[in-house]
Design a protein around this motif. Structure first.
Motif: not given
Length: 204
Positions: A49-53, A76-80, A82-93
C-alpha cells in the motif's frame, strides 16, 4: 464475518470510511509459532500500500539473521530504486538499534529494551511509519523491563494513521484490553514434539 462484513456497527459517530480506515493496535500472542510470521504478512500488505514499514525486534540478537529481514530489506531497496511499495527500516535490540552508537553485546538487556521502546515512542509522536512491527515486545512487558501502562497510554494517544502490531507470548492483559485485534496461537502438533529441531525456511 463473510466478505469482511462487521457483525455490528457501533454508534460512535464515525462514517463507514472513517471506521474502515481507523489505525489499529494488533496483538499476536499464544504458545504456538506463527505470531511473527502473521505480523510480517500484514507488513507485506502494508508495504504494497506504500506505507512506511518499521520493524523492531526485541529479544533477538542483532547477529541473528532471519529470512524475513532479508526479504524486507530487499523490498526496501525495491522502493528506493523504483518507488514501488514503501520504505522499510529493520532494527534489532542492542547493537542492532541503529540510532545508538553503542557497540558490543555487553549492555544490559533491560536497558536496551527500554531504549528501543523510547525510540519507538518518539517515532509515534513524529508519525514516522504507517505500520510498526514490535516483534517479541510482549517479553519486555512481561518481564517488567518496559512499563505496560506507559505503552498502552502512548498507543491510545498516537495520532495519524499508524498501525502497530505487537507479537510474543504472555501479552499483558492491559495490552490485550487496549488492542483492536488480538490473535492467540494454540498448538495442536509441532515437529519438535517428535524430536525434530528447527529448520531453515520454516523457523528462520
Amino acid at each position: 464475518m463473510p466478505q469482511g462484513q462487521p457483525s455490528s456497527v457501533p454508534a460512535d459517530g464515525l462514517t463507514t470510511r472513517q471506521r474502515r480506515n481507523r489505525p489499529l493496535v494488533v496483538v499476536h500472542t499464544g504458545e504456538m509459532k506463527g505470531k511473527s510470521t502473521a505480523a510480517f504478512g500484514l507488513a507485506l500488505r502494508g508495504w504494497n500500500q506504500g506505507w512506511s514499514i518499521g520493524v523492531f525486534q526485541f529479544v533477538k540478537s542483532a547477529k541473528w539473521k532471519v529470512g524475513e529481514e532479508s526479504a524486507f530489506r530487499a523490498l526496501g531497496k525495491v522502493h528506493e530504486d523504483t518507488g514501488e511499495g514503501g520504505p522499510v527500516e529493520w532494527h534489532k535490540m542492542g547493537e542492532g538499534w541503529s540510532w545508538t552508537r553503542k557497540k558490543g553485546t555487553e549492555e544490559d538487556h533491560a536497558a536496551a529494551a527500554l531504549e528501543g521502546w523510547q525510540e519507538i515512542s518518539r517515532r509515534l509522536d513524529e508519525q514516522r511509519h504507517g505500520l510498526y512491527v514490535l516483534d517479541e515486545f510482549t517479553y519486555p512487558l512481561h518481564w517488567g523491563w518496559v512499563d505496560v501502562d506507559e505503552v498502552v497510554a502512548k498507543l491510545r494517544e498516537r495520532e495519524g494513521h499508524q498501525h502497530v502490531i505487537i507479537t510474543g507470548r504472555y501479552a499483558p492483559q492491559a495490552l490485550i484490553d487496549a488492542a483492536d485485534l488480538v490473535m492467540e496461537t494454540g498448538k495442536v502438533k509441532h515437529p519438535m514434539d517428535a524430536g525434530q529441531k528447527g529448520q531453515k525456511g520454516i523457523e528462520w
